[in-house]
Scaffold this active site. Structure first.
Site, PDB file in Angstrom:
ATOM      1  N   ASP A 159       1.148  63.193  56.910  1.00 51.39           N
ATOM      2  CA  ASP A 159      -0.271  63.114  56.530  1.00 51.39           C
ATOM      3  C   ASP A 159      -0.492  63.079  55.020  1.00 51.39           C
ATOM      4  O   ASP A 159      -1.545  63.499  54.531  1.00 51.39           O
ATOM      5  CB  ASP A 159      -1.055  64.290  57.135  1.00 51.39           C
ATOM      6  CG  ASP A 159      -1.202  64.163  58.643  1.00 51.39           C
ATOM      7  OD1 ASP A 159      -1.069  63.039  59.155  1.00 51.39           O
ATOM      8  OD2 ASP A 159      -1.445  65.189  59.306  1.00 51.39           O
ATOM      9  N   HIS A 175      20.094  55.983  50.660  1.00 50.77           N
ATOM     10  CA  HIS A 175      20.630  57.309  50.995  1.00 50.77           C
ATOM     11  C   HIS A 175      19.586  58.419  50.973  1.00 50.77           C
ATOM     12  O   HIS A 175      19.924  59.597  51.084  1.00 50.77           O
ATOM     13  CB  HIS A 175      21.770  57.653  50.023  1.00 50.77           C
ATOM     14  CG  HIS A 175      22.829  58.503  50.620  1.00 50.77           C
ATOM     15  ND1 HIS A 175      23.143  59.759  50.156  1.00 50.77           N
ATOM     16  CD2 HIS A 175      23.645  58.276  51.680  1.00 50.77           C
ATOM     17  CE1 HIS A 175      24.123  60.272  50.875  1.00 50.77           C
ATOM     18  NE2 HIS A 175      24.445  59.384  51.811  1.00 50.77           N
ATOM     19  N   LYS A 204      16.681  61.039  52.167  1.00 50.81           N
ATOM     20  CA  LYS A 204      16.486  61.806  53.403  1.00 50.81           C
ATOM     21  C   LYS A 204      15.197  62.609  53.237  1.00 50.81           C
ATOM     22  O   LYS A 204      15.229  63.773  52.849  1.00 50.81           O
ATOM     23  CB  LYS A 204      17.671  62.736  53.657  1.00 50.81           C
ATOM     24  CG  LYS A 204      19.030  62.026  53.696  1.00 50.81           C
ATOM     25  CD  LYS A 204      20.162  63.039  53.706  1.00 50.81           C
ATOM     26  CE  LYS A 204      21.505  62.357  53.536  1.00 50.81           C
ATOM     27  NZ  LYS A 204      21.684  61.811  52.167  1.00 50.81           N
TER      28      LYS A 204
END
Length: 216
Positions: A157, A150, A152
């Site tokens: 870089d 779950h 996100k």
């Protein structure tokens, strides 16, 4: 004598003001990036932004769509992603936004190392970008757990963290109340990068179990 002294003082004042302006500009350049984006994003055409990323310096091609042009939360998120030069790590529960999917594929074609971790159940849903990313040659790994993957977040870089409540879906971008925080603070970037590497190794395909031990 008085006039010479006045000119000298004026010159010193101008020099001090110029130095202050230069110092402020340098501080702003050094200041770590911190940006908050809120969704839903207002409707806006992102075609020009993606076309410029695909062909830097190329002739601008007008987009026939009726959407207004201008800055919005989605375009700002796209710009942050497209700033990647070396690597992009993505850890997402759901990924179905065509615009964000195009941006990730553009980075891959540009030579940026892209790695994606996602949820096994949701990556197969209709409209998911995961299959397209895999066909483009991008590395994707998924969970094999009963719970959801779950997270996100994304890391650009190894220095820029993009995280928040937003799933990269058209529904979330256009309709949901969501938030995204963008920052370049190493104190926060490193734990997320460490978490990504930990999950990436845990979800290595050699560790996948297609049958339970009881059904050997």
């Amino acid at each position: 004598m008085w006039a010479v002294g006045a000119q000298r003082r004026a010159g010193l004042a101008l020099a001090a003001a110029a130095a202050a302006v230069l110092a402020l500009a340098a501080w702003r350049r050094r200041r770590p990036l911190r940006e908050v984006l809120f969704f839903p994003s207002r409707p806006s055409c992102t075609e020009a932004l993606l076309a410029e990323a695909a062909e830097p310096g190329g002739a601008a091609r007008p987009c026939p769509c009726p959407l207004p042009r201008g800055d919005c939360s989605l375009s700002r998120l796209l710009r942050r992603l497209l700033s990647a030069r070396r690597s992009l790590e993505i850890c997402l529960f759901a990924f179905s936004s065509p615009q964000l999917g195009r941006a990730v594929q553009l980075l891959h074609r540009r030579g940026v190392r892209v790695r994606v971790v996602t949820d096994a159940q949701y990556m197969g849903l209709q409209g998911s970008q995961i299959g397209l990313l895999r066909r483009a040659g991008i590395q994707v790994r998924h969970d094999q757990e009963s719970g959801y993957m779950h997270h996100k977040f994304a890391i650009v870089d190894g220095r820029m963290l993009i995280t928040g409540s937003l799933n990269w879906t058209t529904q979330a971008i256009q309709n949901n109340r969501e938030n995204v925080l963008v920052m370049e603070d190493p104190e926060y970037v490193k734990p997320f990068l460490d978490e990504f590497e930990r999950i990436w190794e845990e979800y290595n395909p050699i560790n996948y179990r297609f049958f339970s031990k009881d059904n050997k």
